[in-house]
Enzyme design. Sequence first.
Site, PDB file in Angstrom:
ATOM      1  N   HIS A 175     -30.111 -23.661  38.265  1.00 43.68           N
ATOM      2  CA  HIS A 175     -29.287 -24.850  38.462  1.00 43.68           C
ATOM      3  C   HIS A 175     -28.185 -24.863  37.396  1.00 43.68           C
ATOM      4  CE1 HIS A 175     -27.879 -28.776  39.165  1.00 43.68           C
ATOM      5  NE2 HIS A 175     -28.401 -29.306  38.072  1.00 43.68           N
TER       6      HIS A 175
ATOM      7  N   ASN B 267     -21.726 -29.318  37.685  1.00 46.28           N
ATOM      8  CA  ASN B 267     -23.092 -29.524  38.198  1.00 46.28           C
ATOM      9  C   ASN B 267     -22.985 -30.206  39.563  1.00 46.28           C
ATOM     10  OD1 ASN B 267     -25.621 -30.588  38.762  1.00 46.28           O
ATOM     11  ND2 ASN B 267     -26.014 -31.282  36.668  1.00 46.28           N
TER      12      ASN B 267
ATOM     13  N   CYS C  90     -31.433 -32.460  41.704  1.00 44.57           N
ATOM     14  CA  CYS C  90     -31.003 -31.086  41.440  1.00 44.57           C
ATOM     15  C   CYS C  90     -32.070 -30.050  41.796  1.00 44.57           C
ATOM     16  CB  CYS C  90     -30.577 -30.946  39.986  1.00 44.57           C
ATOM     17  SG  CYS C  90     -29.387 -32.195  39.504  1.00 44.57           S
TER      18      CYS C  90
HETATM   19  N1  COA Z   1     -15.485 -36.206  25.696  1.00 47.06           N
HETATM   20  C1  COA Z   1     -15.412 -36.446  24.376  1.00 47.06           C
HETATM   21  N2  COA Z   1     -16.408 -37.020  23.673  1.00 47.06           N
HETATM   22  C2  COA Z   1     -17.520 -37.369  24.364  1.00 47.06           C
HETATM   23  C3  COA Z   1     -17.644 -37.160  25.754  1.00 47.06           C
HETATM   24  C4  COA Z   1     -16.566 -36.554  26.417  1.00 47.06           C
HETATM   25  N3  COA Z   1     -16.604 -36.293  27.741  1.00 47.06           N
HETATM   26  N4  COA Z   1     -18.858 -37.603  26.141  1.00 47.06           N
HETATM   27  C5  COA Z   1     -19.473 -38.074  25.060  1.00 47.06           C
HETATM   28  N5  COA Z   1     -18.670 -37.940  23.978  1.00 47.06           N
HETATM   29  C6  COA Z   1     -18.933 -38.313  22.591  1.00 47.06           C
HETATM   30  C7  COA Z   1     -20.005 -39.356  22.460  1.00 47.06           C
HETATM   31  O1  COA Z   1     -19.447 -40.638  22.618  1.00 47.06           O
HETATM   32  C8  COA Z   1     -20.512 -39.110  21.076  1.00 47.06           C
HETATM   33  O2  COA Z   1     -19.639 -39.697  20.168  1.00 47.06           O
HETATM   34  P1  COA Z   1     -20.180 -40.441  18.858  1.00 47.06           P
HETATM   35  O3  COA Z   1     -20.896 -39.370  18.073  1.00 47.06           O
HETATM   36  O4  COA Z   1     -18.934 -40.915  18.215  1.00 47.06           O
HETATM   37  O5  COA Z   1     -21.084 -41.508  19.362  1.00 47.06           O
HETATM   38  C9  COA Z   1     -20.387 -37.605  20.894  1.00 47.06           C
HETATM   39  O6  COA Z   1     -19.472 -37.165  21.918  1.00 47.06           O
HETATM   40  C10 COA Z   1     -21.677 -36.847  21.029  1.00 47.06           C
HETATM   41  O7  COA Z   1     -22.327 -37.283  22.172  1.00 47.06           O
HETATM   42  P2  COA Z   1     -23.734 -36.742  22.548  1.00 47.06           P
HETATM   43  O8  COA Z   1     -24.194 -37.395  23.807  1.00 47.06           O
HETATM   44  O9  COA Z   1     -24.646 -36.767  21.355  1.00 47.06           O
HETATM   45  O10 COA Z   1     -23.378 -35.227  22.865  1.00 47.06           O
HETATM   46  P3  COA Z   1     -24.346 -34.019  23.110  1.00 47.06           P
HETATM   47  O11 COA Z   1     -24.087 -32.983  22.113  1.00 47.06           O
HETATM   48  O12 COA Z   1     -25.757 -34.428  23.358  1.00 47.06           O
HETATM   49  O13 COA Z   1     -23.780 -33.471  24.497  1.00 47.06           O
HETATM   50  C11 COA Z   1     -24.259 -33.480  26.839  1.00 47.06           C
HETATM   51  C12 COA Z   1     -23.824 -34.295  25.632  1.00 47.06           C
HETATM   52  C13 COA Z   1     -24.331 -34.421  28.051  1.00 47.06           C
HETATM   53  C14 COA Z   1     -23.228 -32.392  27.115  1.00 47.06           C
HETATM   54  C15 COA Z   1     -25.631 -32.820  26.568  1.00 47.06           C
HETATM   55  O14 COA Z   1     -26.537 -33.784  26.080  1.00 47.06           O
HETATM   56  C16 COA Z   1     -26.202 -32.212  27.797  1.00 47.06           C
HETATM   57  O15 COA Z   1     -25.657 -31.279  28.346  1.00 47.06           O
HETATM   58  N6  COA Z   1     -27.378 -32.694  28.266  1.00 47.06           N
HETATM   59  C17 COA Z   1     -27.951 -32.240  29.484  1.00 47.06           C
HETATM   60  C18 COA Z   1     -27.331 -32.970  30.622  1.00 47.06           C
HETATM   61  C19 COA Z   1     -27.608 -32.356  31.930  1.00 47.06           C
HETATM   62  O16 COA Z   1     -27.682 -31.162  32.053  1.00 47.06           O
HETATM   63  N7  COA Z   1     -27.750 -33.191  32.954  1.00 47.06           N
HETATM   64  C20 COA Z   1     -27.931 -32.810  34.285  1.00 47.06           C
HETATM   65  C21 COA Z   1     -29.294 -32.307  34.527  1.00 47.06           C
HETATM   66  S1  COA Z   1     -29.520 -32.016  36.208  1.00 47.06           S
END
Ligand code: COA
Length: 323
Positions: A250, A280, A111
């Site tokens: 980004h 993204n 990215c």
């Molecule tokens: N739909 C519904 N539920 C989902 C899901 C989806 N698409 N993806 C994950 N979940 C669930 C998980 O299984 C988890 O369930 P559980 O609590 O029963 O185990 C719950 O949602 C929370 O998951 P978690 O990973 O803790 O969520 P989060 O609040 O950290 O959000 C992201 C996840 C990925 C949105 C967040 O961490 C994020 O944006 N991180 C940065 C990622 C990024 O920008 N990457 C690219 C960089 S270049």
Amino acid sequence: MNIKIIGTGSAVPKLRVTNDDLSKMMDTSDEWIKSRTGIEARHIAVEETTTGLAVEAAKKALAMAAVSPEELDLIIAATVTADKFFPNLSCEVQSALGAVHAVSFDISAACSGFLFGLDTAARYLKQGGYNKALIIGAETLSKIMDWNDRSTCVLFGDGAGAAILSAEEGEGEGILGMIQGSDGGRGMVLNCSNRPVNNPFVTNDAALSYTSMNGQEVYKFAVKTVPEAITQAVEAAGFSMDEIDLFILHQANYRIIESVAKRLHQPMEKFPTNLQECGNISAASVPILLDNVNNHGRIGKGNKIVLAGFGAGLTWGATVLVW
Ligand code: COA
């Protein structure tokens, strides 16, 4: 010598896939995706390829810059999803455009790739002998997603963005501050393996690998590193943060962008976004957004603009330019 962006272009696949579309394919919802990321839809390649999208974006950027393909001295494409191992994406674009004089090579920095490409090209142009460069960020990330992993596949999309860089007489305009960084020690938090060693001397029946991510670690990395990189780049350019007109970040997550804005004490109005419609797109996110705001007349001569990328590697980059 001023190293200026004189044209931008972008391209996305025809197919628009909404969060509701995804919720019919997997256990997710518009509410979950939108509230955590801001993403509402993304474009997914069906007939399109990384090369085709890159060529379309490049042609638009050349047209805006009024530069012919033969005038290009350099093509740098940033991608982690080229159509082929070789020839590289840049050579494919060179061939499609007829840019017969352009030295062409790819950069792999996920990215941050467009930022790394911009920096590399700016250094070529500054040194002399190279006058016009085409920088591309292009991805079809949908082919490296695990479509059974709802925590990653809902976040990403496909597309390409391009910019033409030109070396022009004068001082004080164009690219003025550039910062890059890498932390390979934390690479596993966002990764996708290539083919394993495979030849007559080993037994290897490993399945193809797809993108895997520790979302919370990437989130923490982004909200700490991006404001630091931007601050360093703005200082290197000799400006104060308040003087910056636009921050083109980004497009990974709206909450990350809000957090960066807050840490830099800048209003969200200075942070345009397109992640709502594109998700993204790794190396393509920054150049597509730059093209979007350029085409909407949001950039004027003399505007001070920050471009910033971050992602797998881990890598990050920030550039300050005067339009
Ligand atoms: N739909 C519904 N539920 C989902 C899901 C989806 N698409 N993806 C994950 N979940 C669930 C998980 O299984 C988890 O369930 P559980 O609590 O029963 O185990 C719950 O949602 C929370 O998951 P978690 O990973 O803790 O969520 P989060 O609040 O950290 O959000 C992201 C996840 C990925 C949105 C967040 O961490 C994020 O944006 N991180 C940065 C990622 C990024 O920008 N990457 C690219 C960089 S270049």
